[in-house]
Design an enzyme around this catalytic site. Structure first.
Site, short mmCIF file in Angstrom:
data_model
loop_
_atom_site.label_atom_id
_atom_site.label_comp_id
_atom_site.label_asym_id
_atom_site.label_seq_id
_atom_site.Cartn_x
_atom_site.Cartn_y
_atom_site.Cartn_z
N PRO A 146 0.83 -1.21 0.00
CA PRO A 146 0.00 0.00 0.00
C PRO A 146 0.87 1.26 0.00
O PRO A 146 1.85 1.33 0.73
CB PRO A 146 -0.82 -0.12 1.29
CG PRO A 146 -0.32 -1.29 2.02
CD PRO A 146 0.66 -2.03 1.19
N GLU A 147 0.50 2.20 -0.82
CA GLU A 147 1.20 3.48 -0.85
C GLU A 147 0.26 4.55 -0.28
O GLU A 147 -0.80 4.22 0.23
CB GLU A 147 1.64 3.78 -2.29
CG GLU A 147 2.56 2.69 -2.83
CD GLU A 147 3.02 2.90 -4.27
OE1 GLU A 147 3.10 4.06 -4.70
OE2 GLU A 147 3.28 1.91 -4.95
N LYS A 165 3.12 6.48 4.37
CA LYS A 165 2.57 5.13 4.38
C LYS A 165 2.25 4.65 5.80
O LYS A 165 1.97 3.48 6.02
CB LYS A 165 3.55 4.16 3.72
CG LYS A 165 3.90 4.51 2.28
CD LYS A 165 4.85 3.46 1.73
CE LYS A 165 5.51 3.89 0.45
NZ LYS A 165 6.53 2.91 0.03
N HIS A 169 -3.73 -15.63 9.70
CA HIS A 169 -2.54 -14.78 9.93
C HIS A 169 -2.84 -13.57 10.81
O HIS A 169 -2.26 -12.51 10.62
CB HIS A 169 -1.92 -14.32 8.61
CG HIS A 169 -1.69 -15.45 7.65
ND1 HIS A 169 -0.66 -16.35 7.81
CD2 HIS A 169 -2.37 -15.84 6.54
CE1 HIS A 169 -0.72 -17.25 6.84
NE2 HIS A 169 -1.73 -16.97 6.06
N ARG A 189 13.29 -3.85 -7.93
CA ARG A 189 11.88 -3.55 -8.12
C ARG A 189 11.57 -3.46 -9.60
O ARG A 189 12.26 -2.78 -10.35
CB ARG A 189 11.51 -2.19 -7.46
CG ARG A 189 11.87 -2.08 -5.99
CD ARG A 189 11.19 -3.11 -5.11
NE ARG A 189 9.74 -3.04 -5.18
CZ ARG A 189 9.00 -2.28 -4.38
NH1 ARG A 189 9.57 -1.55 -3.46
NH2 ARG A 189 7.69 -2.28 -4.50
#
Ligand SMILES: [Zn+2]
Length: 467
Positions: free
Chosen positions: A2-3, A58, A92, A263
């Site tokens: 997530p940004e 973030k 989780h 990346r």
């Protein structure tokens, strides 16, 4: 991961769901998420209420009573779900906040890279991790932009600098690709080569791109879902990220993908020019069109020349990493173990029977060749003339200020292929034709090579005056 827009969306949902809730107790299932002493964390949070939730870059920031601040970072896969006390926890689950109203906020994280840390209103902005953050793009204005520009003018690729949270916070891999595409800047361009004017444009594009994404609830890519059942809509608006191999909406050239610091990085090799690299001229064309003859003529005229065939040969002989990878691709049969040498005849044999293997070999070798080319071009003080047989297929347009496409008529090519010992010249011709699909843009020069050497020379002398 997530940004900024995705985190804002999560925060908006949390503000709707958890404000005013009072914590009855905290259960920590996966201890590494919590950065404090676990008992301290649990004791301090007990009986405190959530006042508001904020986003900073973030990070998610919970403001609680008693001047407590809970900082949370979702990293790759972290998520929050508000459930009733008796509902089953998601898989989780890592940390669970039980409230007095019989609901619970569950932090779950398949990768378990997320972090939580309890601070106070007095120190949360002045201590790590938040003290290390640069401003969000929205907070950049005429008062601080020159200072931030100074931090951008480094000898590092601009994409890396844009994602450096200590310079600007909130931009990650997805939005960096989008912003650079819109700004028509190659991600490899060094920060020091970005002008102040261009940087102002980057900031303005960052603001508009992130604002649009926030309004659309972020992007749903892989595992990011702001809330179960609700998806962000911005992924439909992404024009560059994840579009590798698809045509650029501006010019139709296929998007290229490279790896920058591990990346995946997507860009248009035609629109996003790297001016530092645009010093060379590429020669391409299908097999038998006479590329090598052209290179030879340029050489005679005193130009510095380079051939990809030679680069590949050199890589095959000297690059151990590539040799190992090729060996693996050829079922561990390509490498002669004693001599650590590639066995070309075995490789040819495999390839001749398997078109997909041939394709996979090309895809494996292209990035290595690309690295060599980038270095050669960067370090050359002259205009380099480089023969690149699969220039368009490898999406390497972005490296060249001009591209010479050598063209011959079909008969001439078939004749040359026969002379070279091709067993099926027509099939070879058609395969190479297929691989040389390209769009004629302003920087492509077509060179006709049908008749004699003298006419070819004349054409090259004419072209070379403008290089
Ligand atoms: Zn384009």
């Amino acid at each position: 991961m997530p940004e900024l827009p995705e985190v804002r969306t999560v925060v908006a949902i949390l503000n709707n769901e958890v404000i005013g809730k009072k914590i009855k107790n905290v259960e920590i299932i996966y201890e590494r998420i919590v950065q404090n002493d676990l008992n301290f964390f649990k004791d301090e949070l007990k009986d405190q209420s959530i006042i508001k939730v904020e986003a900073l870059g973030k990070f998610i920031i919970f403001h609680l009573t008693n001047n407590l601040i809970l900082i949370s970072h979702l990293r790759m896969e972290g998520k929050y779900s508000l459930l009733n006390k008796d509902e089953k926890n998601p898989p989780h689950s890592c940390v669970i906040f039980y409230f007095y109203d019989n609901t619970k906020l569950v932090y779950h994280d398949t990768r378990k890279f997320g972090i939580m840390e309890l601070k106070t209103t007095y120190n949360y902005l002045t201590s790590k991790p938040l003290s290390n953050l640069g401003p969000e793009p929205f907070k950049i204005d005429e008062n601080n932009i020159e200072n931030i520009y100074k931090k951008i003018t480094k000898n590092k690729p601009i994409k890396e600098l844009l994602m450096d949270q200590s310079i600007i916070c909130g931009i990650g891999n997805i939005y960096a690709d989008e912003i650079l595409f819109k700004a028509k800047i190659n991600p490899l361009t060094k920060g020091k080569d970005i002008s102040f004017e261009k940087f102002k444009e980057i900031v303005s594009i960052s603001k508009s791109t992130l604002t649009k994404a926030i309004n659309l609830g972020g992007s749903t890519i892989k595992s990011y879902h702001p809330k179960d059942g609700i998806d962000g809509k911005f992924q439909n608006e992404l024009v560059c990220y994840g579009h590798y191999g698809k045509p650029c909406p501006n010019c139709g050239t296929l998007f290229h993908k490279i790896f920058l610091n591990g990346r995946g990085t997507t860009f248009c090799p035609n629109c996003q020019i790297n001016y530092e690299l645009k010093k060379a001229v590429g020669i391409t064309g299908i097999i038998g069109s006479g590329k090598s003859e052209c290179l030879e003529i340029f050489n005679e005229l005193g130009f510095k020349t380079l051939s990809c065939d030679k680069i590949i040969k050199n890589l095959y002989e000297n690059n151990d990493e590539l040799k190992q990878k090729i060996n693996k691709l050829f079922f561990y049969k390509a490498l002669d173990k004693n001599k650590n040498k590639l066995n070309y005849s075995i490789m040819r044999q495999f390839i001749s029977q398997d078109e997909i293997l041939h394709e996979n070999l090309e895809n494996l070798v292209f990035p290595f060749v690309e690295d060599v080319l980038i270095n050669e071009i960067k370090n050359s003080n002259y205009t380099l003339i480089i023969e690149v047989p699969l220039l368009f297929k490898a999406h390497l347009q972005y490296l060249f200020k001009k591209i010479i496409y050598v063209e011959s008529n079909k008969e001439t090519i078939l004749e040359r292929l026969k002379l070279r010992g091709s067993k099926n010249p027509l099939a070879d011709y058609e395969l190479y034709l297929k691989n040389n699909n390209f769009k004629i843009s302003d920087n492509v020069i077509i060179l006709k090579n049908n008749s004699d050497l003298n006419s070819l020379k004349e054409q090259i002398i004419k072209i070379s005056k403008d290089l």
